[in-house]
Design a protein around this motif. Structure first.
Motif, PDB file in Angstrom:
ATOM      1  N   LEU A 157       5.860   6.262   2.348  1.00 39.34           N
ATOM      2  CA  LEU A 157       6.686   5.811   3.456  1.00 39.34           C
ATOM      3  C   LEU A 157       7.182   6.965   4.309  1.00 39.34           C
ATOM      4  O   LEU A 157       7.595   6.761   5.458  1.00 39.34           O
ATOM      5  N   LEU A 158       7.150   8.191   3.778  1.00 34.67           N
ATOM      6  CA  LEU A 158       7.582   9.341   4.567  1.00 34.67           C
ATOM      7  C   LEU A 158       6.657   9.592   5.751  1.00 34.67           C
ATOM      8  O   LEU A 158       7.069  10.217   6.734  1.00 34.67           O
ATOM      9  N   ASP A 159       5.424   9.123   5.660  1.00 36.51           N
ATOM     10  CA  ASP A 159       4.510   9.292   6.792  1.00 36.51           C
ATOM     11  C   ASP A 159       4.958   8.495   8.013  1.00 36.51           C
ATOM     12  O   ASP A 159       4.528   8.790   9.134  1.00 36.51           O
ATOM     13  N   PHE A 160       5.813   7.490   7.796  1.00 30.13           N
ATOM     14  CA  PHE A 160       6.269   6.642   8.898  1.00 30.13           C
ATOM     15  C   PHE A 160       7.797   6.593   8.928  1.00 30.13           C
ATOM     16  O   PHE A 160       8.390   5.586   9.348  1.00 30.13           O
ATOM     17  N   SER A 161       8.418   7.682   8.500  1.00 26.72           N
ATOM     18  CA  SER A 161       9.882   7.724   8.457  1.00 26.72           C
ATOM     19  C   SER A 161      10.502   7.717   9.850  1.00 26.72           C
ATOM     20  O   SER A 161      11.703   7.447   9.984  1.00 26.72           O
ATOM     21  N   HIS A 162       9.722   8.021  10.875  1.00 26.12           N
ATOM     22  CA  HIS A 162      10.255   8.055  12.231  1.00 26.12           C
ATOM     23  C   HIS A 162      10.363   6.670  12.847  1.00 26.12           C
ATOM     24  O   HIS A 162      10.951   6.509  13.922  1.00 26.12           O
ATOM     25  N   LEU A 163       9.804   5.658  12.171  1.00 31.41           N
ATOM     26  CA  LEU A 163       9.860   4.306  12.698  1.00 31.41           C
ATOM     27  C   LEU A 163      11.168   3.635  12.311  1.00 31.41           C
ATOM     28  O   LEU A 163      11.900   4.097  11.429  1.00 31.41           O
ATOM     29  N   GLU A 164      11.462   2.526  12.950  1.00 29.04           N
ATOM     30  CA  GLU A 164      12.679   1.784  12.665  1.00 29.04           C
ATOM     31  C   GLU A 164      12.557   1.049  11.330  1.00 29.04           C
ATOM     32  O   GLU A 164      11.470   0.857  10.788  1.00 29.04           O
ATOM     33  N   SER A 165      13.717   0.612  10.839  1.00 28.22           N
ATOM     34  CA  SER A 165      13.742  -0.044   9.534  1.00 28.22           C
ATOM     35  C   SER A 165      12.920  -1.332   9.542  1.00 28.22           C
ATOM     36  O   SER A 165      12.256  -1.659   8.558  1.00 28.22           O
ATOM     37  N   ARG A 166      12.926  -2.074  10.660  1.00 27.90           N
ATOM     38  CA  ARG A 166      12.169  -3.322  10.730  1.00 27.90           C
ATOM     39  C   ARG A 166      10.677  -3.059  10.659  1.00 27.90           C
ATOM     40  O   ARG A 166       9.925  -3.817  10.031  1.00 27.90           O
ATOM     41  N   ASP A 167      10.235  -2.010  11.307  1.00 32.12           N
ATOM     42  CA  ASP A 167       8.813  -1.656  11.232  1.00 32.12           C
ATOM     43  C   ASP A 167       8.422  -1.258   9.812  1.00 32.12           C
ATOM     44  O   ASP A 167       7.337  -1.613   9.332  1.00 32.12           O
ATOM     45  N   LEU A 168       9.282  -0.515   9.125  1.00 30.89           N
ATOM     46  CA  LEU A 168       8.988  -0.138   7.741  1.00 30.89           C
ATOM     47  C   LEU A 168       8.928  -1.365   6.841  1.00 30.89           C
ATOM     48  O   LEU A 168       8.115  -1.431   5.912  1.00 30.89           O
ATOM     49  N   ALA A 169       9.798  -2.340   7.109  1.00 30.42           N
ATOM     50  CA  ALA A 169       9.785  -3.560   6.305  1.00 30.42           C
ATOM     51  C   ALA A 169       8.455  -4.299   6.445  1.00 30.42           C
ATOM     52  O   ALA A 169       7.893  -4.797   5.449  1.00 30.42           O
ATOM     53  N   VAL A 170       7.915  -4.377   7.641  1.00 26.82           N
ATOM     54  CA  VAL A 170       6.626  -5.031   7.850  1.00 26.82           C
ATOM     55  C   VAL A 170       5.511  -4.260   7.153  1.00 26.82           C
ATOM     56  O   VAL A 170       4.583  -4.844   6.572  1.00 26.82           O
ATOM     57  N   ILE A 171       5.601  -2.919   7.193  1.00 25.27           N
ATOM     58  CA  ILE A 171       4.574  -2.098   6.534  1.00 25.27           C
ATOM     59  C   ILE A 171       4.581  -2.358   5.030  1.00 25.27           C
ATOM     60  O   ILE A 171       3.521  -2.513   4.403  1.00 25.27           O
ATOM     61  N   VAL A 172       5.780  -2.400   4.426  1.00 26.34           N
ATOM     62  CA  VAL A 172       5.868  -2.657   2.987  1.00 26.34           C
ATOM     63  C   VAL A 172       5.379  -4.069   2.671  1.00 26.34           C
ATOM     64  O   VAL A 172       4.690  -4.290   1.659  1.00 26.34           O
ATOM     65  N   ALA A 173       5.723  -5.035   3.513  1.00 17.70           N
ATOM     66  CA  ALA A 173       5.281  -6.410   3.275  1.00 17.70           C
ATOM     67  C   ALA A 173       3.768  -6.536   3.335  1.00 17.70           C
ATOM     68  O   ALA A 173       3.186  -7.426   2.687  1.00 17.70           O
ATOM     69  N   SER A 174       3.113  -5.662   4.095  1.00 22.93           N
ATOM     70  CA  SER A 174       1.654  -5.720   4.208  1.00 22.93           C
ATOM     71  C   SER A 174       0.964  -5.336   2.914  1.00 22.93           C
ATOM     72  O   SER A 174      -0.237  -5.596   2.754  1.00 22.93           O
ATOM     73  N   MET A 175       1.695  -4.746   1.975  1.00 20.32           N
ATOM     74  CA  MET A 175       1.097  -4.328   0.716  1.00 20.32           C
ATOM     75  C   MET A 175       1.206  -5.386  -0.369  1.00 20.32           C
ATOM     76  O   MET A 175       0.711  -5.189  -1.488  1.00 20.32           O
ATOM     77  N   ALA A 176       1.847  -6.503  -0.086  1.00 24.28           N
ATOM     78  CA  ALA A 176       2.076  -7.517  -1.109  1.00 24.28           C
ATOM     79  C   ALA A 176       0.768  -8.045  -1.686  1.00 24.28           C
ATOM     80  O   ALA A 176       0.661  -8.276  -2.897  1.00 24.28           O
ATOM     81  N   TYR A 177      -0.244  -8.260  -0.841  1.00 24.64           N
ATOM     82  CA  TYR A 177      -1.515  -8.806  -1.310  1.00 24.64           C
ATOM     83  C   TYR A 177      -2.658  -7.797  -1.148  1.00 24.64           C
ATOM     84  O   TYR A 177      -3.814  -8.183  -1.241  1.00 24.64           O
ATOM     85  N   ASN A 178      -2.302  -6.543  -0.899  1.00 21.52           N
ATOM     86  CA  ASN A 178      -3.337  -5.519  -0.722  1.00 21.52           C
ATOM     87  C   ASN A 178      -3.785  -5.013  -2.092  1.00 21.52           C
ATOM     88  O   ASN A 178      -2.963  -4.739  -2.975  1.00 21.52           O
ATOM     89  N   THR A 179      -5.075  -4.875  -2.244  1.00 17.39           N
ATOM     90  CA  THR A 179      -5.627  -4.429  -3.532  1.00 17.39           C
ATOM     91  C   THR A 179      -6.096  -2.976  -3.513  1.00 17.39           C
ATOM     92  O   THR A 179      -6.625  -2.490  -4.511  1.00 17.39           O
ATOM     93  N   TRP A 180      -5.910  -2.301  -2.379  1.00 19.99           N
ATOM     94  CA  TRP A 180      -6.350  -0.906  -2.284  1.00 19.99           C
ATOM     95  C   TRP A 180      -5.301   0.046  -2.850  1.00 19.99           C
ATOM     96  O   TRP A 180      -5.612   0.898  -3.678  1.00 19.99           O
ATOM     97  N   PHE A 181      -4.086  -0.096  -2.425  1.00 29.01           N
ATOM     98  CA  PHE A 181      -3.028   0.828  -2.818  1.00 29.01           C
ATOM     99  C   PHE A 181      -2.499   0.491  -4.212  1.00 29.01           C
ATOM    100  O   PHE A 181      -2.252  -0.687  -4.531  1.00 29.01           O
ATOM    101  N   THR A 182      -2.317   1.561  -5.002  1.00 33.47           N
ATOM    102  CA  THR A 182      -1.790   1.408  -6.367  1.00 33.47           C
ATOM    103  C   THR A 182      -0.453   2.109  -6.558  1.00 33.47           C
ATOM    104  O   THR A 182       0.154   1.972  -7.619  1.00 33.47           O
TER     105      THR A 182
END
Length: 1076
Positions: A157-182
């Motif tokens: 998440l530090l790679d996108f620390s310059h974004l707003e909290s709402r944008d970070l929330a959407v980024i984290v939510a995108s990982m809920a069903y992602n099978t690439w990231f561990t």
């Protein structure tokens, strides 16, 4: 539900209902993620239920209905990545075509394997559209390009620390069903409640996340409890690592979380609860949870409870001891700053952690000094029984000397561990600890890194450093903050340290003297780095070495070829010092790492910004050049050796050769021929040894130009090319076969082309130049550099060995010839003709002492001693001051005729003041030699004995005397001119004394010439007589005694006339002999 004719527009993630009038507009729209149910009915009708409303759509044809349902299902499948948690939306009351079925991950049209990072960008875009925020192309590009190209499975998440909290929330939510990231990583970034909720949601849905790091993320105290609930809702979770350090957490929630994690499929491998405000009760609950499940003993590898003060200070620590005493697989254990009683812990560690424990950090705790004797056996036995220890830290605790002794004894008896890092810094060891290190440490062979900084050793380093120098495996040493001592002792310690790093058997690779405040005296150590051949890393920060230290470092870097890393900061270095280092790095091709000295640069930039920036640019450019592959410069190494040899063994060899050559010339025809031949042979080998080093280097270079390595690489390049072609042919044939299998018709048609498809493998090959370049320019350079280093070390070893042997032979020959010269002296005499005169001329040059050749010839560390060779310059042979002053008035008399003879027998004369008390003498007076006046039986010899023979014998002809006199005068004139050119400044006192002595010498020489040439007359006689009486009257103040002295002096005056005629000749002889 409105009944009207409308247009249906399908986009990537949204459905639009458009009016059929012009201009048209969207009457309704919804994102596919808003759909809660989608039912199909007869007559081509579909009912879509969303969060806000329900839409009933009747389409014209079956194909249109299938297309709408197909599009929605395909879009949802891309969002949910075919997860089992994807909602089942489509329900049918009638049979649908195969195309309208729900998209299945096993479908032949699946593109899951083709999407970058598991389709993260598409999910992120859909969620942005669903939440009504703009999609950041930056996020999509970073994930699709950087993460995917590096095969990075950790989302930071530090790679996108310059974004707003709402944008970070959407980024984290995108990982809920992602099978690439561990892995999900966030450190030192405060996340808001929106992001925290999405993290919990993601963990409740994800089936691929294994490691969670939320260190210093500003989590609330109830986060562990919520996390345990989220994990309980996800039976497919594979979480096995939790890092919640530096967050204020609730103790009970942590216990519930531990109990929940142990129910997961993979168990818990890493648990980091450092600085989480745990209490002793929380540790009790945590320990009970760990002990309640045997899976933890088989899964937990990393446990960190550090920086929670007081949690292990009481009896509650026994619960954790109980877990540690059970057989477990712990590899990493950190209990620093927990107020743990260290000595009581090792009993539990001995029973359960000996097998796998590798990292043990118990720093900033304490020993219970009352029970230390009872626990020392467990302490010692653990360190003798551990199998895998690589790092042990007992720093910043008051370590008793007996505990340190048992630590070393245990490691001495442990044959299983090697290359261990031991940190005992800040343990207040002082003199008692220094004695233990001196006694026990040389026997410990398992320690490779030792940190004993800040222990108050100070002057005890004089005993500690010799013990460290005897260690056979110590590679890294930290000695900082141990130099709070006086200057004289500090100089001795630095000399010991210099000796330690310059020993040939020293295996030390790195040395740290951080914050030692060495100041200008530390330049001795910095200067020694130039000839150091073992250290590869040195840290001299915080020593206030200033610009003089930077100057010494620059000189050391110009000749050092082993240092790879230098840390230099907080040394009060200005832009001038940084520029010196930058210029030195232009000639250094081996230093690869030198971090920017931020403290010094900040100060220097305020004063001279341009010069500081220029120096930093040069330093960084040189380091960048050195990190690239460079060919080792043999000429540079040869020049370096020739530059250093002027201060090593060649100086001693040169002096010995001169001495032996002089002795051979003196003894020619006197001693046996075999001895002289042996001496000449030694001299010949000594002369040949000067060309030994460059000749060996040239030979090694010539033989390696086209040596076996290069030949083997050439042949290997051909073999690799053939192997590559063979491998490529197999691959291409397999590709062609796969093409024929998947597309047989097209492949058959391609066979009729020119050239045919089957001939591709014959026409494809790897260029030979590429393989040859890879071998000869890359691998060959690395191999060549390694060979050059080995060859230079062999050349140095051979040269040093032979030179040492030649020095020994020269020294032995010199001693033997010196003894023979002494025997010849005794046989022939010094003042005889022939050989005697030749020996007399070489007397001072042949009598050489061991001190002049250096204290140790074997060590090749020679101190050049400049010795002044003089003839008869002892203080015992010089006349007293009164006699020197008397020579001036006596010399003005040319005739002493008619004087009465003085008696030569009777009572000796005594001064009238001989009984007065005298002050103690501070200076030792010159003693008059009595050998020339008395015989062995004490009788006084006549003063004129031997004078006629002396004056009648001519020592040198007049022509040679005049020539020598002129040469001597010319040399004195040149010397005066040279002194005037260089403008030497003398001490005032010494200048005055020299002027007095020079004036006396000048008067004496002028008076001597006056005596030899002046005519006889009464005026001179009266002047001399009167001057003598006046002079001695001032000295002795006794009339009667003055008369006796004057009569005695007038008696011997008749002999002084003839003596003065030859005084000038004798002075020239003496001067010529001295110069020779």
């Amino acid at each position: 539900t409105c009944r009207s004719v409308q247009l249906i527009v399908l986009t990537t993630w949204r459905l639009y209902l458009m009016a059929t009038k012009v201009p048209t507009k969207a009457e309704a729209t919804f994102n596919f993620l808003e759909i809660r149910a989608m039912n199909t009915h007869p007559e081509m009708q579909v009912v879509i239920e969303t969060d806000k409303s329900t839409y009933s759509l009747r389409l014209q044809t079956r194909d249109h209905l299938d297309h709408v349902i197909n599009h929605i299902n395909f879009a949802l499948s891309r969002i949910f990545n075919n997860s089992v948690f994807a909602p089942s939306l489509c329900h049918s009351d009638s049979d649908l075509s195969d195309g309208s079925r729900k998209y299945s991950p096993s479908s032949d049209t699946s593109v899951e394997t083709q999407r970058a990072c598991g389709g993260f960008s598409e999910t992120y875009a859909a969620l942005c559209d669903y939440n009504g925020i703009s999609c950041k192309e930056e996020v999509q590009w970073d994930v699709d390009t950087i993460y995917h190209s590096q095969d990075n499975r950790e989302f930071n998440l530090l790679d996108f620390s310059h974004l707003e909290s709402r944008d970070l929330a959407v980024i984290v939510a995108s990982m809920a069903y992602n099978t690439w990231f561990t892995k999900l990583y966030c450190k030192d970034l405060r996340i808001g409640s929106e992001v925290t909720e999405q993290v919990l949601h993601t963990l409740s849905k994800s089936s691929s996340l294994e490691e969670i790091t939320l260190e210093n993320a500003g989590l609330k105290s109830d986060f562990p409890q919520k996390l345990s609930v989220a994990l309980s809702e996800n039976p497919a979770s594979v979480i096995h690592s939790l890092n919640l350090a530096h967050n204020t957490l609730d103790n009970q929630g942590v216990c519930n979380l531990i109990q929940q994690v142990c129910r997961l499929s993979k168990g818990l491998r890493l648990l980091n609860l450092s600085k989480t405000s745990l209490s002793s009760k929380g540790v009790v609950s945590l320990s009970q949870a760990l002990c309640s499940n045997d899976d933890y003993s088989n899964s937990l590898l990393h446990l960190d409870l550090s920086k929670n003060p007081g949690i292990l200070s009481g009896e509650d620590a026994t619960h954790l001891h109980m877990f540690l005493s059970q057989p477990n697989c712990l590899v990493h254990l950190d209990l620093s700053v927990t107020d743990c009683c260290v000595d009581s812990l090792f009993g539990a560690l001995l029973r359960g952690c000996c097998a796998d424990l590798s990292y043990l950090n118990l720093s900033k705790n304490s020993f219970s000094h009352r029970k230390v004797k009872e626990s020392l056996p467990f302490f010692r036995q653990f360190f003798s029984s551990a199998f895998s220890l690589t790092h042990v830290s007992l720093a910043s605790m008051k370590l008793p000397p007996e505990a340190l002794r048992n630590l070393f004894l245990g490691l001495t008896n442990n044959p299983h561990i090697n290359d261990m890092h031991l940190d005992i810094s800040g343990c207040e060891l002082r003199s008692a600890g220094a004695a233990v290190i001196q006694e026990q440490f040389p026997r410990v062979t398992s320690i490779a890194t030792l940190d004993i900084s800040d222990n108050g050793f100070d002057s005890d380093l004089l005993t500690v450093l010799p013990a460290l120098s005897k260690h056979p495996s110590l590679k890294h040493l930290h000695l900082g903050k141990n130099f709070n001592i006086k200057n004289r002792v500090l100089d001795d310690i630095l000399q010991k340290l210099v000796q330690l790093i310059q020993e040939e058997e020293c295996v030390l690779q790195s040395l740290s003297l951080v914050d030692s405040r060495l100041r200008s005296r530390g330049t001795v150590l910095v200067n020694a780095l130039g000839s150091n051949a073992c250290l590869r890393k040195v840290d001299l920060s915080g020593n206030s070495l200033e610009d003089i230290g930077a100057k010494m470092l620059s000189k050391a870097l110009q000749i050092n070829t082993t240092l790879r890393s230098v840390t230099w900061d907080r040394n009060n270095t200005t832009a001038t010092g940084l520029m010196d280092v930058a210029r030195a790095l232009e000639h250094n091709f081996t230093l690869q790492y030198m971090p920017i000295p931020l403290s010094d640069v900040t100060q220097a930039y305020r004063i001279a910004p341009e010069k500081t920036e220029q120096a930093l640019t040069k330093i960084q450019r040189a380091l960048l050049r050195n990190n690239q592959t460079q060919r080792f410069s043999q000429r540079q190494a040869l020049r370096l050796h020739q530059g250093l040899v002027t201060s090593t063994a060649e100086q001693v060899m040169e002096r010995l050769c001169v001495r032996v050559q002089q002795q051979v010339c003196v003894l020619r025809g006197v001693v046996e021929v075999e001895e002289l031949q042996a001496a000449k042979q030694v001299l010949k080998e000594a002369r040949n040894s000067r060309a030994l080093y460059p000749s060996l280097c040239e030979l090694a270079h010539v033989l390696s130009v086209d040596g076996p390595v290069r030949q083997r690489l050439d042949s290997l390049a051909g073999e690799l090319a053939k192997a590559a072609d063979k491998e490529l042919q197999v691959i291409v044939d397999s590709m062609v076969s796969l093409c024929r299998e998947l597309c047989p018709l097209s492949s058959t048609a391609a066979e009729r082309l020119s050239p045919p498809l089957s001939s591709v493998s014959e026409r494809v090959s790897i260029p030979r130049s590429a393989i040859r370049t890879a071998l000869m320019e890359r691998a060959a350079q690395d191999i060549h550099r390694a060979l050059e280093e080995v060859k230079l070390s062999v050349v140095s070893y051979l040269t040093n060995s032979i030179v040492d042997q030649i020095l020994q032979e020269l020294y032995s020959t010199h001693k033997a010839l010196t003894r023979q010269v002494s025997q010849v002296k005794q046989w022939d005499g010094i003042c005889d003709g022939g050989t005697g005169r030749r020996l007399h001329r070489h007397r001072d040059s042949l009598e050489i002492t061991d001190e002049e050749l250096g204290t140790s010839i074997v060590s090749v560390c020679v101190s050049v001693v400049v010795s002044t060779l003089s003839l008869c310059d002892d203080s015992s042979s010089s006349p007293p001051t009164s006699a020197t002053q008397l020579s001036s008035p006596l010399a003005r008399s040319a005739s002493w005729e008619g004087l009465s003879a003085l008696p030569t027998q009777g009572a000796p004369l005594h001064h009238v003041t001989r009984v007065r008390p005298r002050p103690p003498r501070r200076h030792r007076g010159a003693l008059l030699s009595s050998d020339s006046h008395c015989t062995e039986n004490g009788a006084v010899t006549p003063l004129d004995d031997g004078l006629p023979d002396f004056y009648s014998k001519r020592v040198l002809p007049e022509s040679q005397l005049s020539t020598l006199h002129k040469a001597h005068s010319l040399r004195r004139k040149k010397r005066r001119n040279m002194l005037a050119i260089f403008g030497f400044r003398r001490n005032r006192n010494s200048t005055l004394s020299n002027q007095e002595s020079d004036s006396l010498g000048v008067n004496c020489s002028e008076d001597c010439r006056t005596v030899a040439t002046a005519p006889t007359g009464s005026v001179t006689h009266t002047y001399a007589h009167t001057h003598i009486i006046t002079y001695y009257h001032q000295q002795f103040c006794s009339e009667k005694m003055l008369q006796h002295i004057v009569q005695y002096l007038l008696y011997i005056g008749q002999h002084i006339t003839r003596l003065m005629q030859h005084f000038s000749c004798l002075r020239v002889l003496i001067s010529s002999h001295y110069v020779y």
